[in-house]
Design an enzyme around this catalytic site. Structure first.
Site, PDB file in Angstrom:
ATOM      1  N   SER A 124       0.832  -1.211   0.000  1.00  0.00           N
ATOM      2  CA  SER A 124       0.000   0.000   0.000  1.00  0.00           C
ATOM      3  C   SER A 124       0.860   1.251   0.000  1.00  0.00           C
ATOM      4  O   SER A 124       1.950   1.266   0.583  1.00  0.00           O
ATOM      5  CB  SER A 124      -0.891  -0.008   1.249  1.00  0.00           C
ATOM      6  OG  SER A 124      -1.477   1.267   1.465  1.00  0.00           O
ATOM      7  N   TYR A 149      -1.873  -0.962  10.995  1.00  0.00           N
ATOM      8  CA  TYR A 149      -2.168  -1.603   9.699  1.00  0.00           C
ATOM      9  C   TYR A 149      -1.060  -1.252   8.707  1.00  0.00           C
ATOM     10  O   TYR A 149      -0.484  -2.125   8.066  1.00  0.00           O
ATOM     11  CB  TYR A 149      -3.515  -1.142   9.150  1.00  0.00           C
ATOM     12  CG  TYR A 149      -3.612  -1.320   7.652  1.00  0.00           C
ATOM     13  CD1 TYR A 149      -3.395  -0.254   6.788  1.00  0.00           C
ATOM     14  CD2 TYR A 149      -3.852  -2.580   7.108  1.00  0.00           C
ATOM     15  CE1 TYR A 149      -3.421  -0.435   5.419  1.00  0.00           C
ATOM     16  CE2 TYR A 149      -3.890  -2.760   5.742  1.00  0.00           C
ATOM     17  CZ  TYR A 149      -3.658  -1.677   4.897  1.00  0.00           C
ATOM     18  OH  TYR A 149      -3.674  -1.855   3.533  1.00  0.00           O
ATOM     19  N   LYS A 153       2.044  -3.641   6.672  1.00  0.00           N
ATOM     20  CA  LYS A 153       2.399  -3.650   5.247  1.00  0.00           C
ATOM     21  C   LYS A 153       3.904  -3.362   5.122  1.00  0.00           C
ATOM     22  O   LYS A 153       4.626  -4.025   4.390  1.00  0.00           O
ATOM     23  CB  LYS A 153       1.610  -2.592   4.483  1.00  0.00           C
ATOM     24  CG  LYS A 153       0.127  -2.900   4.344  1.00  0.00           C
ATOM     25  CD  LYS A 153      -0.120  -4.156   3.516  1.00  0.00           C
ATOM     26  CE  LYS A 153      -1.587  -4.400   3.267  1.00  0.00           C
ATOM     27  NZ  LYS A 153      -1.850  -5.674   2.571  1.00  0.00           N
TER      28      LYS A 153
HETATM   29  C1  WQD Z   1      -9.767   9.445   1.071  1.00  0.00           C
HETATM   30  C2  WQD Z   1     -10.007  10.926   1.316  1.00  0.00           C
HETATM   31  C3  WQD Z   1     -10.374  11.516   3.595  1.00  0.00           C
HETATM   32  C4  WQD Z   1     -14.229   9.603   4.147  1.00  0.00           C
HETATM   33  C5  WQD Z   1      -7.090   4.552   3.002  1.00  0.00           C
HETATM   34  C6  WQD Z   1      -6.179   3.784   3.863  1.00  0.00           C
HETATM   35  C7  WQD Z   1      -5.019   3.297   3.068  1.00  0.00           C
HETATM   36  C8  WQD Z   1      -5.487   2.580   1.827  1.00  0.00           C
HETATM   37  C9  WQD Z   1      -6.485   3.392   1.029  1.00  0.00           C
HETATM   38  C10 WQD Z   1      -5.324   0.226   2.183  1.00  0.00           C
HETATM   39  C11 WQD Z   1      -9.286  11.398   2.568  1.00  0.00           C
HETATM   40  C12 WQD Z   1     -11.597  11.822   2.740  1.00  0.00           C
HETATM   41  C13 WQD Z   1     -13.029  10.025   3.603  1.00  0.00           C
HETATM   42  C14 WQD Z   1     -15.245  10.549   4.431  1.00  0.00           C
HETATM   43  C15 WQD Z   1     -13.827  12.282   3.601  1.00  0.00           C
HETATM   44  N1  WQD Z   1      -6.054   1.325   2.186  1.00  0.00           N
HETATM   45  N2  WQD Z   1     -12.857  11.353   3.338  1.00  0.00           N
HETATM   46  N3  WQD Z   1     -15.015  11.861   4.139  1.00  0.00           N
HETATM   47  O1  WQD Z   1      -7.355   7.602   3.868  1.00  0.00           O
HETATM   48  O2  WQD Z   1      -6.448   7.960   1.511  1.00  0.00           O
HETATM   49  O3  WQD Z   1      -6.430   5.683   2.504  1.00  0.00           O
HETATM   50  O4  WQD Z   1      -7.525   3.772   1.924  1.00  0.00           O
HETATM   51  O5  WQD Z   1      -4.182   0.108   1.908  1.00  0.00           O
HETATM   52  O6  WQD Z   1      -4.280   2.436   3.897  1.00  0.00           O
HETATM   53  O7  WQD Z   1      -5.716   4.625   4.866  1.00  0.00           O
HETATM   54  O8  WQD Z   1      -8.594   6.744   1.844  1.00  0.00           O
HETATM   55  O9  WQD Z   1     -10.982   6.668   1.290  1.00  0.00           O
HETATM   56  O10 WQD Z   1     -10.306   6.766   3.733  1.00  0.00           O
HETATM   57  O11 WQD Z   1     -10.050   8.779   2.297  1.00  0.00           O
HETATM   58  O12 WQD Z   1     -13.643  13.495   3.366  1.00  0.00           O
HETATM   59  O13 WQD Z   1     -16.360  10.227   4.946  1.00  0.00           O
HETATM   60  O14 WQD Z   1     -11.398  11.132   1.539  1.00  0.00           O
HETATM   61  O15 WQD Z   1     -10.139  12.568   4.499  1.00  0.00           O
HETATM   62  O16 WQD Z   1      -8.779  12.673   2.310  1.00  0.00           O
HETATM   63  P1  WQD Z   1      -7.172   7.119   2.490  1.00  0.00           P
HETATM   64  P2  WQD Z   1     -10.046   7.180   2.323  1.00  0.00           P
END
Ligand code: WQD
Length: 338
Positions: A124, A149, A153
């Site tokens: 990741s 987590y 990785k």
């Molecule tokens: C994306 C953006 C949030 C929800 C995660 C894991 C990472 C990987 C991919 C496995 C961010 C914003 C989110 C909401 C929002 N997974 N958001 N409102 O955090 O980039 O990565 O998924 O490997 O390990 O951490 O993805 O989809 O959680 O968030 O504004 O209700 O959307 O702040 O900027 P992230 P995400």
């Protein structure tokens, strides 16, 4: 060829099954269904018209993994199996280290015992930590992860690199995913998080479907064009195809390769919301909210190495991702559980 997919009934695993079967390969899936459903494999068989050898069990169970490898001689393994909820990993870290590192160690031991020293690992972009440098290239030093987590990785990558350094017979592909979203065009398989998801796209789909009254946009004061976080969203079918290319490379090479799987394009939360509304001709209920702890402003890949080494490039657009995610949601409002 025949490939073992640990965690192959999961979101990325099931889409990779489709890709490998449609490329003429055989697939063996090992899954304990802790975060997936056997129905996903039945749907994979429906999409492809091909059979999947499915084994229910735990990747940490050495006797079980050896039995699968005894019964199913394989050419390489793709290691998806693992716990992956960032927030949960903070509250039960020991379970995450035990499970995720134990699965990697057990799988490697069993593969070596069967003289199959080829593994594609589901890593990741989280291993880059809170890097402020974008786009992120594979030679960017691994960062300090913000949760257990991410550390699992990071540590699994370390384990696999050390194994390959000690035994040059190993072929190790470390695939660093950016933000996988979307679903197969049929709408038969897709992302089916258990409980309330944390990731943006499943929450957008719940808000669109009325299951979430209001989507919160976490932060509007980041140093980005519109103040909301920027991410490299990649269609899950592009990601699946990246695994096919990585396997084709792994069976004909030895040593370790680290490869980003991303589009190289960064989109903000507001851009994702607007694209989702346009692609699906609907309005999303959303509001601005405070920042989510641990989020970084921008994360997107330099995908050049995947193109040069594997001849792979993402082809789906953000519009495709939004359309396909919503198609899956509308056909399966309760996921695989009818
Ligand atoms: C994306 C953006 C949030 C929800 C995660 C894991 C990472 C990987 C991919 C496995 C961010 C914003 C989110 C909401 C929002 N997974 N958001 N409102 O955090 O980039 O990565 O998924 O490997 O390990 O951490 O993805 O989809 O959680 O968030 O504004 O209700 O959307 O702040 O900027 P992230 P995400």
């Amino acid at each position: 060829m025949r490939f073992l997919l640990t965690g192959g009934a999961g979101y990325i695993g099931s889409h990779t099954c489709v890709c490998l079967l449609e490329a003429g390969h055989e697939v063996v899936v090992l899954d304990n269904f802790i975060n997936s459903c056997p129905e996903s494999i039945r749907r994979v068989e429906k999409i492809t018209g091909k059979k999947v050898a499915l084994y229910e069990g735990d990747c940490c169970d050495e006797a079980f993994v050896n039995r699968v490898l005894d019964e199913q001689p394989i050419d390489a393994a793709v290691h998806f199996a693992g716990l992956k909820a960032v927030g949960e990993s903070v509250s039960i870290p020991l379970r995450y280290y035990q499970n995720n590192l134990g699965a990697t160690l057990t799988l490697c031991k069993c593969l070596a015992a069967h003289n199959v020293k080829r593994i594609v690992f589901s890593s990741s972009a989280t291993v880059y930590g809170d890097s402020k440098i974008v786009p992120m290239s594979e030679n960017l030093p691994m960062g300090s992860c913000t949760n257990p987590y991410g550390w699992t990785k990071w540590m699994s990558e370390r384990i696999l690199q050390d194994a390959a350094f000690a035994d040059p017979e190993w072929s190790v592909m470390l695939l660093r995913y950016f933000n996988p979203v979307g679903a197969h065009e049929s709408g038969l398989i897709g992302e089916d998080p258990i409980g309330m998801p944390n990731n943006l796209m499943p929450l957008i789909c719940r808000a669109a479907g009325g299951k979430l009254p209001m989507l919160s946009v976490f932060g509007s004061d980041y140093d980005t064009p519109d103040g909301t976080c920027v991410r490299d969203y990649i269609h899950v079918m592009d990601l699946a195809n990246g695994h096919l290319k990585a396997l084709e490379y792994a069976v004909s090479h030895k040593g370790v390769e680290i490869v980003n799987l991303g589009t190289g394009e960064g989109y903000s939360v507001l851009q994702m919301i607007r694209t989702f509304e346009e692609a699906n001709d609907l309005k999303l209920p959303w509001r601005m909210a405070d920042r989510r702890p641990g989020d970084i402003a921008a994360s997107y890949s330099n995908p050049a190495k995947a193109a040069d080494l594997l001849g792979w490039k993402a082809t789906h657009t953000l519009n495709d991702m939004c359309r396909d995610a919503w198609h899956w949601q509308t056909l399966n409002p309760n996921g695989y559980r009818a």
